[in-house]
Each structure stands twice: as structure tokens, then as C-alpha cells.
Design a protein around this motif. Structure first.
Motif, PDB file in Angstrom:
ATOM      1  N   TYR A  36       1.030  -1.082   0.414  1.00 42.37           N
ATOM      2  CA  TYR A  36      -0.205  -0.084  -0.255  1.00 42.37           C
ATOM      3  C   TYR A  36       0.233   1.592   0.488  1.00 42.37           C
ATOM      4  N   SER A  37       2.667   1.095  -0.131  1.00 46.10           N
ATOM      5  CA  SER A  37       3.198   2.378  -0.019  1.00 46.10           C
ATOM      6  C   SER A  37       4.097   2.789  -1.331  1.00 46.10           C
ATOM      7  N   ASN A  38       3.867   3.829  -1.524  1.00 47.57           N
ATOM      8  CA  ASN A  38       4.723   3.927  -3.006  1.00 47.57           C
ATOM      9  C   ASN A  38       6.291   3.424  -3.127  1.00 47.57           C
ATOM     10  N   ASN A  39       6.419   3.102  -1.465  1.00 52.47           N
ATOM     11  CA  ASN A  39       8.546   3.203  -1.913  1.00 52.47           C
ATOM     12  C   ASN A  39       8.462   2.697  -0.011  1.00 52.47           C
ATOM     13  N   TYR A  40      10.038   1.783  -0.319  1.00 50.93           N
ATOM     14  CA  TYR A  40      10.341   1.218   1.079  1.00 50.93           C
ATOM     15  C   TYR A  40      10.449   2.502   2.180  1.00 50.93           C
ATOM     16  N   SER A  41      10.617   3.224   2.367  1.00 59.58           N
ATOM     17  CA  SER A  41      10.944   4.274   2.966  1.00 59.58           C
ATOM     18  C   SER A  41       9.516   4.153   4.215  1.00 59.58           C
ATOM     19  N   SER A  42       8.628   4.952   3.210  1.00 54.04           N
ATOM     20  CA  SER A  42       7.307   4.745   2.868  1.00 54.04           C
ATOM     21  C   SER A  42       6.351   3.570   3.763  1.00 54.04           C
ATOM     22  N   ALA A  43       6.707   2.517   3.385  1.00 50.70           N
ATOM     23  CA  ALA A  43       6.826   1.138   4.221  1.00 50.70           C
ATOM     24  C   ALA A  43       7.146   1.164   5.062  1.00 50.70           C
ATOM     25  N   GLU A  44       7.770   1.898   5.755  1.00 51.15           N
ATOM     26  CA  GLU A  44       8.586   1.795   7.065  1.00 51.15           C
ATOM     27  C   GLU A  44       7.806   2.906   7.976  1.00 51.15           C
ATOM     28  N   ASP A  45       7.484   3.479   7.830  1.00 48.25           N
ATOM     29  CA  ASP A  45       7.017   4.176   8.359  1.00 48.25           C
ATOM     30  C   ASP A  45       5.404   4.145   8.609  1.00 48.25           C
ATOM     31  N   THR A  46       4.761   3.466   7.681  1.00 48.96           N
ATOM     32  CA  THR A  46       3.367   2.843   7.967  1.00 48.96           C
ATOM     33  C   THR A  46       3.353   1.540   8.541  1.00 48.96           C
ATOM     34  N   LEU A  47       4.437   1.353   8.767  1.00 52.26           N
ATOM     35  CA  LEU A  47       4.905  -0.047   9.763  1.00 52.26           C
ATOM     36  C   LEU A  47       5.083   0.832  10.771  1.00 52.26           C
ATOM     37  N   GLN A  48       5.882   1.349  11.296  1.00 55.97           N
ATOM     38  CA  GLN A  48       6.015   2.397  12.555  1.00 55.97           C
ATOM     39  C   GLN A  48       4.378   2.769  12.881  1.00 55.97           C
ATOM     40  N   ASP A  49       3.990   3.072  12.640  1.00 55.83           N
ATOM     41  CA  ASP A  49       3.009   4.110  12.821  1.00 55.83           C
ATOM     42  C   ASP A  49       1.468   2.557  13.476  1.00 55.83           C
ATOM     43  N   ALA A  50       1.300   1.780  12.437  1.00 61.38           N
ATOM     44  CA  ALA A  50       0.768   0.462  12.259  1.00 61.38           C
ATOM     45  C   ALA A  50       0.579  -0.312  14.286  1.00 61.38           C
ATOM     46  N   PHE A  51       2.302   0.024  14.274  1.00 64.44           N
ATOM     47  CA  PHE A  51       1.681  -1.130  15.412  1.00 64.44           C
ATOM     48  C   PHE A  51       1.913   0.102  16.555  1.00 64.44           C
ATOM     49  N   ILE A  52       1.688   1.683  16.644  1.00 66.77           N
ATOM     50  CA  ILE A  52       1.959   2.455  17.150  1.00 66.77           C
ATOM     51  C   ILE A  52       0.099   2.125  17.741  1.00 66.77           C
ATOM     52  N   THR A  53      -0.707   2.566  16.851  1.00 61.50           N
ATOM     53  CA  THR A  53      -1.891   1.913  16.924  1.00 61.50           C
ATOM     54  C   THR A  53      -2.533   0.741  17.480  1.00 61.50           C
ATOM     55  N   ILE A  54      -1.374   0.057  16.728  1.00 61.14           N
ATOM     56  CA  ILE A  54      -2.298  -1.784  17.599  1.00 61.14           C
ATOM     57  C   ILE A  54      -1.475  -2.083  19.281  1.00 61.14           C
ATOM     58  N   PHE A  55      -0.777  -1.261  19.813  1.00 58.84           N
ATOM     59  CA  PHE A  55      -0.578  -1.254  21.027  1.00 58.84           C
ATOM     60  C   PHE A  55      -1.157  -0.077  21.512  1.00 58.84           C
ATOM     61  N   ASP A  56      -1.784   1.158  21.263  1.00 55.12           N
ATOM     62  CA  ASP A  56      -2.595   1.843  21.429  1.00 55.12           C
ATOM     63  C   ASP A  56      -3.829   0.796  21.847  1.00 55.12           C
ATOM     64  N   LYS A  57      -4.363   0.630  21.177  1.00 57.65           N
ATOM     65  CA  LYS A  57      -5.619  -0.015  21.124  1.00 57.65           C
ATOM     66  C   LYS A  57      -5.972  -1.745  21.407  1.00 57.65           C
ATOM     67  N   ILE A  58      -5.511  -1.953  21.703  1.00 56.84           N
ATOM     68  CA  ILE A  58      -4.837  -3.682  22.122  1.00 56.84           C
ATOM     69  C   ILE A  58      -5.619  -4.044  23.515  1.00 56.84           C
TER      70      ILE A  58
END
Length: 181
Positions: A36-58
Motif C-alpha cells: 500500500y506504499s509507493n516506496n520502502y521508506s513510506s512502508a517503514e513509516d506506515t509499519l511504525q504507525d500501525a504498531f503504535i496504533t496496535i499497542f494503543d488499541k490492543i
């Protein structure tokens, strides 16, 4: 430690448990981010944001349904949030949509090449293509997730397929010419 115990510890914000959960799901979720990202760096940022959300909403995860499905949905939604804000979608009337089927000669088109050209699609086309073709969402579900109309979802899928078809045909012509030449 079982997944259930790991989740319980993560709900208590145990850093070691969070690290273990990251190690357990990080690579699977990163592959989703890449889609879902247009490059590797954006994918890394998205993964980090996703884990923040996962840990916030677990704490909201109640054990019903698959935990992996739950974290995947959060990851996809995190990736899509970036694009919702950017308004990358072109609104198209349904009468302008032509459905294109892409025939792929699997002997001549590698999976790596296919993934590479999907990654090169403009954001609006790549997102709809991935959600519809790779993740199996309906146009109605995609429209809701991306805050677009069903017609826009259909037209973006058709355009993505057109672009992919052109690139595949062009690649196959190059291969034939280099073999003949």
C-alpha cells in the motif's frame, strides 16, 4: 509464551511483550505496508504507525476472531489513512468504466516484475487494485474504506488493470525483440 499471554502482557504495556509481538508480526505486516506504499521508506513509516496504533488499541481486542486478522486490518487502515487525507482519487461516473481483463503468461512474467509494476501504479490505482485483487474486498467495502464512490473504485481498478496490461504487453514485446535480435 502463548499468543494469549503475549496479548495480555501487551495490554499492560509490557515493553518486552511488545517487542515479541513486533518480532512475531513485523515482517507479515511490513509486506502489507509495502503493498500500500509507493516506496520502502513510506512502508517503514506506515509499519511504525500501525504498531503504535496496535499497542494503543490492543485493549480493545477481545479475543473474538483472529488476532492476526485484527492487526492486518489496523495496518491496512493505517496505510489508507495517508491517502484519504491526500484526496488522491479522481471522481468518475460509472458510465465511463470499461472492465479490462489482464491475461498473464506466467512463463514470461515473473512475480517480482508483477509486484514491481503494481508498486509503480499511481496511488489511487494501486490502493484499489490491492484491496480488490490481492485482499479480496468488494467495491462497496473499498468505497467505504477510502471514502470514495463505488464508481470511483471500479474506474480506478479498470485503469490500474489497463496500465498493468500495457506494461506487461510492452515487457513481452521487449523480450521477443531481444530474443529475435
Amino acid at each position: 509464551m502463548s499468543l494469549e499471554q503475549l496479548i495480555k502482557k501487551c495490554k499492560k504495556q509490557d515493553a518486552k511483550a511488545q517487542e515479541q509481538l513486533y518480532k512475531l508480526y513485523g515482517s507479515k505486516l511490513f509486506s502489507i505496508c509495502l503493498k500500500y506504499s509507493n516506496n520502502y521508506s513510506s512502508a517503514e513509516d506506515t509499519l511504525q504507525d500501525a504498531f503504535i496504533t496496535i499497542f494503543d488499541k490492543i485493549g480493545q481486542y477481545n479475543g473474538k476472531g483472529s488476532f492476526e486478522g485484527w492487526v492486518k486490518r489496523i495496518t491496512i487502515n493505517t496505510a489508507l489513512q495517508k491517502y484519504r487525507k491526500q484526496k488522491v482519487f479522481e471522481i468518475i461516473g460509472e458510465e465511463q468504466i470499461e472492465d479490462v481483463e489482464v491475461e498473464i503468461d506466467e512463463d514470461n512474467v515473473s512475480l517480482d516484475y508483477l509486484l514491481e509494476i503494481i508498486q509503480q501504479l499511481p496511488d489511487r490505482y494501486r490502493l484499489v487494485f490491492n484491496l480488490y485483487v490481492l485482499d479480496g474486498y468488494s467495491h462497496k467495502e473499498i468505497a467505504k474504506m477510502l471514502e470514495i464512490s463505488v464508481g470511483t473504485s471500479k474506474s480506478n481498478l479498470a485503469r490500474a488493470r489497463n496500465i498493468l496490461k500495457e506494461k506487461i504487453e510492452s515487457n513481452q514485446e521487449h523480450r521477443v525483440q531481444s530474443i529475435e535480435g
